[in-house]
Design a protein around this motif. Structure first.
Motif, short mmCIF file in Angstrom:
data_model
loop_
_atom_site.label_atom_id
_atom_site.label_comp_id
_atom_site.label_asym_id
_atom_site.label_seq_id
_atom_site.Cartn_x
_atom_site.Cartn_y
_atom_site.Cartn_z
N GLY A 144 0.78 -1.23 0.00
CA GLY A 144 0.00 0.00 0.00
C GLY A 144 0.81 1.28 0.00
N LEU A 145 2.10 1.20 -0.28
CA LEU A 145 2.93 2.40 -0.27
C LEU A 145 2.66 3.24 -1.52
N SER A 146 2.70 4.55 -1.35
CA SER A 146 2.59 5.48 -2.47
C SER A 146 3.94 5.58 -3.17
N ASN A 147 3.97 6.22 -4.33
CA ASN A 147 5.23 6.39 -5.04
C ASN A 147 6.28 7.12 -4.22
N PRO A 148 5.93 8.25 -3.55
CA PRO A 148 6.94 8.91 -2.71
C PRO A 148 7.43 8.01 -1.57
#
Length: 222
Positions: free
Chosen positions: A172-176
């Motif tokens: 679930g990590l975002s790109n940043p």
């Protein structure tokens, strides 16, 4: 985004009380603009024709056109905004059906306001959000009921770094957040994601999450 960078939201729910509650949470002062409201999925095409939107927050159970069918129709169109499904029903088949229809994520309505805010922002920015309370079971149902063939390419088609990125997407990590965790730039993350999708035949981030779980890159809690 709008000129003031507010996230433009379309609400689709057959209960005015629910929509009123969502309006109170997704406030302009917190960076949101409710540009349209629909009481049924059949009203959504007209609303989107009239208003630009960054994300659709969609109920599942509606009388005429339900959330799954409305999502399926929407995702068949070009340049359609992503869909976050919101439901009171802890129903694995309904939620997996929403994923198969092309929803970018789902959230139970008894989740907290902060989770809703984060979910809407993530989905509007092109990320996915799968409610951790039911993710493991929903993905199991999704896999057992999937009608599309599995991606032909094996996990071995990916480089070690691409597997790292895919595992981060599955968590679930975002790109940043991926860039920070792997000590690489966001541009490099985007390049890796593009290659991952191409190699594995994945259409979107939700499909990538399913693939990551299927191939042991992420182990959900029961």
């Amino acid at each position: 985004m709008t000129s003031d960078d507010a996230v433009r939201v379309v609400l689709v729910d057959d209960q005015e009380l629910v929509r009123s509650g969502l309006r109170r949470i997704l406030r302009r002062r917190d960076g949101f603009a409710i540009v349209a409201e629909c009481a049924d999925g059949e009203e959504l095409p007209a609303a989107l024709a009239e208003h630009d939107a960054d994300v659709v927050v969609m109920d599942l159970r509606m009388k005429s056109v339900d959330g799954i069918e409305a999502t399926r129709r929407l995702r068949a169109a070009n340049d359609a905004p992503p869909v976050l499904v919101l439901t009171t029903f802890d129903d694995d088949e309904l939620l997996s059906g929403a994923l198969r229809a092309g929803a970018a994520g789902f959230l139970l309505k008894d989740s907290g306001a902060e989770d809703l805010i984060r979910a809407v922002r993530k989905v509007a920015s092109g990320e996915s959000w799968l409610d951790p309370a039911v993710t493991a079971r929903v993905l199991a149902t999704y896999r057992s009921a999937a009608t599309a063939p599995r991606a032909a390419a094996a996990i071995g088609a990916l480089t070690a770094r691409e597997r790292d990125v895919l595992g981060a997407i599955g968590r679930g990590l975002s790109n940043p957040e991926i860039a920070e965790a792997l000590f690489i730039s966001e541009l490099t993350v985007k390049s890796h994601i593009g290659r991952i999708f191409a190699k594995l035949g994945l259409r979107d981030r939700a499909a990538a999450i399913v693939y990551a779980f299927d191939h042991g890159l992420v182990t959900p809690s029961a």
